[in-house]
Design an enzyme around this catalytic site. Structure first.
Site, short mmCIF file in Angstrom:
data_model
loop_
_atom_site.label_atom_id
_atom_site.label_comp_id
_atom_site.label_asym_id
_atom_site.label_seq_id
_atom_site.Cartn_x
_atom_site.Cartn_y
_atom_site.Cartn_z
N LEU A 190 -17.94 -1.82 1.08
CA LEU A 190 -18.71 -0.86 0.28
C LEU A 190 -18.38 -0.99 -1.21
O LEU A 190 -18.77 -0.13 -2.01
CB LEU A 190 -18.46 0.58 0.75
CG LEU A 190 -19.00 0.93 2.13
CD1 LEU A 190 -18.65 2.36 2.51
CD2 LEU A 190 -20.52 0.72 2.20
N GLY A 195 -16.81 1.84 -2.95
CA GLY A 195 -17.69 3.00 -2.93
C GLY A 195 -18.98 2.84 -3.71
O GLY A 195 -19.87 3.69 -3.64
N TYR A 233 0.83 -1.20 0.00
CA TYR A 233 0.00 0.00 0.00
C TYR A 233 0.87 1.25 0.00
O TYR A 233 1.96 1.25 0.52
CB TYR A 233 -0.90 0.04 1.24
CG TYR A 233 -1.97 -1.00 1.31
CD1 TYR A 233 -2.28 -1.80 0.22
CD2 TYR A 233 -2.67 -1.22 2.50
CE1 TYR A 233 -3.27 -2.76 0.30
CE2 TYR A 233 -3.67 -2.18 2.58
CZ TYR A 233 -3.95 -2.95 1.48
OH TYR A 233 -4.92 -3.90 1.56
#
Length: 345
Positions: free
Chosen positions: A235, A238, A53
């Site tokens: 999610l 998004g 990351y």
């Protein structure tokens, strides 16, 4: 906040885990520290990261997320927090991390030591294998096709022996897998049992209202074998916020900035998302609260990994822990899922 335990351990973790892959690309170091402080104030004690990351993975930003966490962590009471990170699996794209991306003892040792240095800590609580070395299905790949000529040789025992050594050294407390299959999890467990080695405690796989593949067989493994799910993408990048419905593509949104991450952007996904949006309105909830509350309540979920780029998003995500969905609502969710059972693997 609600809390649970990493299965078969005494590690108490918040049901909401802070995901951090935006730190270093979409979020500055200052913004990362603001998120970490806010989450901690709200009772979040569990933080997930990875050596690769921020995302998307780039040579220029690789390791930035761990560094931002580390510059914050050095001023915290370490024992109050649970830190999970991951070693990158084989993938030609990530050769900028290191030339050898397998899970040999040498590579695992190098990767862990580098993560510990960036995190400014002498141990991590959960060390995870980011994805398998072997040819199998993950990151949305459908329909397993066996490759009889793959170069991978069965090395489960050797990998677990190395991880067991890290536990004995005190560099990690436990280990977990990620983007793994039922066969892979059971092989990890059987090798640990047969050779009296440290046992896999967690699995970090995608799980959301529009990706419920974990329920097909991994949920049974998770519950019966006590390997807790750390659910990522709850999610769906998004999509389950509803902000991409009707062709919308907001400025600075993930899909606007990084259109290559379209794993959850099928017509079927948007169809279901609209149905869930209608249900959320009936319940006087935001779609985000509905989607995250659904994940929070699953028996096999140890922690729900939420991520955000703004404090307002983070506040809404964390607030989902206060939402309790009744069995009637869960039945309605199942009925909606039947309309399109597998829209975004």
């Amino acid at each position: 906040m609600k809390y649970t335990y990493i299965p078969n351990t005494d590690i108490k973790v918040s049901k909401i885990c802070l995901g951090t892959m935006t730190f270093g690309q979409q979020n500055t170091e200052e913004e990362a520290h603001e998120q970490l402080n806010f989450a901690k104030e709200k009772g979040v004690n569990f933080i997930d990261t990875a050596e690769m990351y921020s995302i998307p993975g780039r040579k220029e930003t690789q390791g930035s997320t761990e560094r931002y966490i580390g510059s914050w962590l050095k001023d915290q009471q370490r024992d109050d927090l649970v830190i999970a990170t991951k070693i990158t699996g084989p993938n030609e794209y990530f050769k900028f991390i290191r030339e050898d991306l397998g899970f040999s003892k040498k590579v695992l040792t190098e990767a862990l030591n580098n993560s510990l240095s960036r995190l400014q800590t002498n141990y991590v609580d959960i060390y995870q294998l980011h994805w398998p070395e072997r040819n199998t299905n993950f990151f949305g790949k459908r329909n397993y096709v066996h490759d009889a000529n793959e170069k991978w040789e069965d090395n489960f025992k050797e990998v677990i022996e190395t991880l067991d050594g890290f536990v004995k050294e005190g560099k990690i407390r436990h280990y977990g897998v990620s983007n793994e299959t039922s066969w892979g999890v059971m092989r990890h467990l059987s090798e640990s049992t047969t050779h009296n080695l440290t046992r896999c405690k967690t699995i970090q796989n995608a799980y959301s209202l529009i990706n419920r593949l974990f329920e097909i067989n991994l949920a049974e493994v998770s519950i019966r074998e006590k390997v807790g799910l750390l659910a990522y993408s709850p999610l769906a990048f998004g999509v389950l916020s509803g902000k991409y419905l009707h062709g919308n593509l907001p400025e600075n949104s993930r899909l606007k900035l990084f259109p290559q991450y379209s794993r959850y952007s099928s017509k079927q996904s948007y169809f279901l998302t609209e149905k869930y949006m209608e249900l959320a309105k009936e319940l006087n909830l935001s779609l985000v609260q509905l989607a995250l509350a659904f994940v929070n309540q699953q028996e096999f979920v140890t922690a729900n990994i939420i991520g955000a780029t703004t404090l307002n998003q983070l506040k809404e995500n964390i607030s989902s822990i206060e939402v309790k969905l009744s069995s009637e609502i869960l039945n309605k969710i199942d009925q909606i899922q039947e309309l399109q059972p597998n829209p975004a693997p």
